[in-house]
Write an enzyme that holds these catalytic residues in place. Structure first.
Site, mmCIF file in Angstrom:
data_model
loop_
_atom_site.group_PDB
_atom_site.id
_atom_site.type_symbol
_atom_site.label_atom_id
_atom_site.label_comp_id
_atom_site.label_asym_id
_atom_site.label_seq_id
_atom_site.Cartn_x
_atom_site.Cartn_y
_atom_site.Cartn_z
ATOM 1 N N THR A 1 0.863 -1.186 0.000
ATOM 2 C CA THR A 1 0.000 0.000 0.000
ATOM 3 C C THR A 1 0.901 1.237 0.000
ATOM 4 O O THR A 1 2.096 1.144 0.258
ATOM 5 C CB THR A 1 -0.876 0.058 1.266
ATOM 6 O OG1 THR A 1 -0.032 0.242 2.395
ATOM 7 C CG2 THR A 1 -1.687 -1.208 1.450
ATOM 8 N N ALA B 1 3.249 -1.261 4.664
ATOM 9 C CA ALA B 1 2.568 -0.025 5.064
ATOM 10 C C ALA B 1 3.623 1.070 5.129
ATOM 11 O O ALA B 1 4.661 0.902 5.772
ATOM 12 C CB ALA B 1 1.906 -0.206 6.423
ATOM 13 N N VAL C 1 7.477 -2.473 6.918
ATOM 14 C CA VAL C 1 7.478 -1.012 6.891
ATOM 15 C C VAL C 1 8.071 -0.552 5.560
ATOM 16 O O VAL C 1 9.182 -0.931 5.196
ATOM 17 C CB VAL C 1 8.276 -0.429 8.070
ATOM 18 C CG1 VAL C 1 8.240 1.101 8.025
ATOM 19 C CG2 VAL C 1 7.716 -0.944 9.392
ATOM 20 N N LYS C 2 7.277 0.245 4.855
ATOM 21 C CA LYS C 2 7.729 0.746 3.554
ATOM 22 C C LYS C 2 8.397 2.101 3.772
ATOM 23 O O LYS C 2 7.802 3.016 4.365
ATOM 24 C CB LYS C 2 6.504 0.887 2.647
ATOM 25 C CG LYS C 2 6.791 0.777 1.184
ATOM 26 C CD LYS C 2 5.454 0.705 0.458
ATOM 27 C CE LYS C 2 5.606 0.718 -1.022
ATOM 28 N NZ LYS C 2 4.298 0.846 -1.680
ATOM 29 N N VAL C 3 9.619 2.209 3.285
ATOM 30 C CA VAL C 3 10.436 3.396 3.546
ATOM 31 C C VAL C 3 11.013 3.897 2.228
ATOM 32 O O VAL C 3 11.556 3.097 1.452
ATOM 33 C CB VAL C 3 11.584 3.053 4.534
ATOM 34 C CG1 VAL C 3 12.504 4.247 4.755
ATOM 35 C CG2 VAL C 3 11.024 2.547 5.865
#
Ligand code: G3P
Length: 226
Positions: A27, A59, A85-87
């Site tokens: 997402t 996310a 965790v999308k970074v």
């Protein structure tokens, strides 16, 4: 190759999950905004996705400094065990990825557009790296060529001494706009393709399959009427 769905739409996720081929979801803030979701409900929404999907759910942190990204990442990771965790690939993102990975929190480094960025992401401990394909095509460049270079370059080395649980870093072909993007990503050995629901629907279709089904049905009618 594994398939992730690139969406925050729960109906699409439920439908794709029912097909039996879905391995995860990615997402981003734009996709969440499209669902009409409010900021106050964001974490609950990620939890709902995690409950549907038997696999990693990326996310995204929208923070811009390493400390804020780490704080966001810890909160996101606490939502469910399958949160990734999308970074974004930037200096602050790399620093935050190192800290999160050292704490056992898997990171998907996104907005990756080059081999050097991908190598830095892998060295910083990213579990997934997401080179974008379609955004290159948007500026009349060759996104598939860029993806193939990242797949080849990362595949040349072993980064598992560096990642959460010593798992191999996986390449997610992202910003996928067509079934042909998926075909080419698979041929070059990308580990995962994250696809919008519209592309996933096109992937299951072929005109010769439709024609074959039509012909079977007509022949079956003849057998029934004989
Ligand atoms: O996961 C986000 C990425 O796939 C973005 O795609 O279509 O906005 O370039 P797009």
């Amino acid at each position: 190759m594994k398939f992730f769905l690139d969406t925050a739409d729960l109906t699409e996720i439920e439908e794709a999950a029912s097909w039996g081929a879905l391995a995860g979801v990615t997402t981003n803030p734009t996709l969440y905004a499209r669902t009409g979701g409010k900021l106050s409900d964001f974490h609950n929404h990620i939890k709902r996705i995690c409950d549907i999907v038997d696999g990693p759910v990326s996310a995204e942190s929208v923070a811009m400094t390493r400390d804020e990204i780490v704080r966001d990442g810890r909160e996101l990771a606490a939502i469910a065990p399958n949160v990734v965790v999308k970074v974004p690939t930037m200096v602050e993102g790399l620093a935050a990825t190192r800290t999160l990975a050292d704490e056992g929190i898997p990171v998907n480094m996104t907005l990756c557009f080059s081999v050097p960025q991908a190598i830095l992401a892998a060295r910083a401990g990213a579990r997934y790296i997401s080179p974008f394909v379609g955004r290159f095509d948007d500026i009349s460049d060759d996104g598939l060529d860029q993806l193939s270079k990242v797949v080849a370059a990362i595949g040349n080395y072993d980064y598992s001494d560096n990642t959460v649980n010593h798992e191999q870093v996986e390449i997610i072909a992202a910003s996928i706009r067509s079934a042909n993007h998926v075909t080419q990503a698979a041929l070059m050995g990308a580990d995962i393709a994250t696809v919008p629901f519209g592309v996933l629907k096109k992937m299951v279709q072929h005109p010769l399959t439709d024609r074959g089904l039509d012909s079977f049905m007509k022949d079956w009618e003849k057998v029934q009427n004989a």
